[in-house]
Design an enzyme around this catalytic site. Structure first.
Site: not given
Length: 269
Positions: A188, A75
């Protein structure tokens, strides 16, 4: 010394890290993997640094209990906010990797003197972590960053590859901030799921950097360097979520082409 047969732990706020997990399992099919999706707190992109750090430490505790040899923070928001703290906390119990440094290393090798775009969550972009690391390369690389906060929750809800997602993607990519870029970092781990739509927008004039593949190759290189590749493993896959959601279960089929058994692990109760 770590045991090569020990699992690799991978965590994210939701399904985004699955793009990295699936890339890892394709490259290293014998590795046992444990995936944790903190669906109780998704998305991380609009959470405070302190909150993300607290979530990350608690998840790492769980992965250490499973004797993971390596923990991958899959992440960008958590990599930006919590990597240094997590690495210090885990210490010598496991290796900790993030999803930012491999991308910066890739840029260093391929984009000397170029102008590059970055799209990511508010947390990732406002942290300025990519710009600091890219500027430190001293390669005359100009980075243009744009926060795209609607994309991760849109993808979590299954809105990709349709007219709704196309409209939102086009609106972000047409922002003047990204004018003149020669490559675009998908900052992302959710975003590889909309890579085709992003490529369509740019009509192949801009190189799209699929960070999940870059990170997976970096992870494999580290295992090989330290003689920790699991050559004889069964490729066991375990998937945990902090809050069960139907949309998460349905989305997991996209990555592995089969129904995945999710285990509810209520870390926060």
């Amino acid at each position: 010394m770590f045991d090569s047969s020990a699992p690799i732990g991978i965590f994210d706020s939701g399904i985004g890290g699955m793009t990295v997990a699936s890339a890892v399992t394709r490259l290293l099919p014998n590795e046992n993997t444990i995936y944790f999706g903190d669906t109780a707190h998704l998305p991380y992109g609009d959470k405070s640094t302190a909150s993300i750090q607290a979530y990350s430490i608690k998840i790492c505790n769980m992965l250490l209990q499973q004797n993971c040899k390596l923990i991958l923070i899959a992440c960008n928001s958590a990599s930006a906010a919590a990597f240094e703290l997590v690495r210090e906390y885990v210490g010598s119990k496991a290796k900790v990797l993030n999803v930012i440094d491999p991308v910066v290393d890739y840029i260093k090798e391929h984009y000397d003197g170029k102008t590059i775009g970055l799209i990511g969550t508010k947390q990732t972009v406002l942290s300025n972590v990519y710009k600091k690391k890219v500027d430190a390369l001293d390669k005359n690389i100009h980075l243009k960053s744009l926060a795209t906060p609607l994309l991760a929750p849109m993808i979590e809800e299954g809105f990709f590859d349709n007219n709704i997602s196309e409209s939102i993607i086009d609106s972000y990519l047409s922002d003047p901030t990204l004018e003149g870029i020669e490559a675009l970092i998908l900052g992302c781990t959710h975003y590889p799921l909309i890579k085709n739509q992003i490529c369509k927008y740019y009509e192949n004039d801009v190189e799209i950097l699929d960070t999940s593949e870059i990170v997976a190759h970096s992870l494999r290189a580290w295992l090989e360097q330290h003689y920790l590749v699991n050559e004889k493993g069964t490729g066991k896959r375990q998937f945990y979520v902090s809050d069960y959601t139907l949309s998460f279960e349905q989305s997991t089929n996209i990555f592995f082409g089969q129904k995945i058994q999710l285990e509810h692990y209520p870390l926060w109760e």
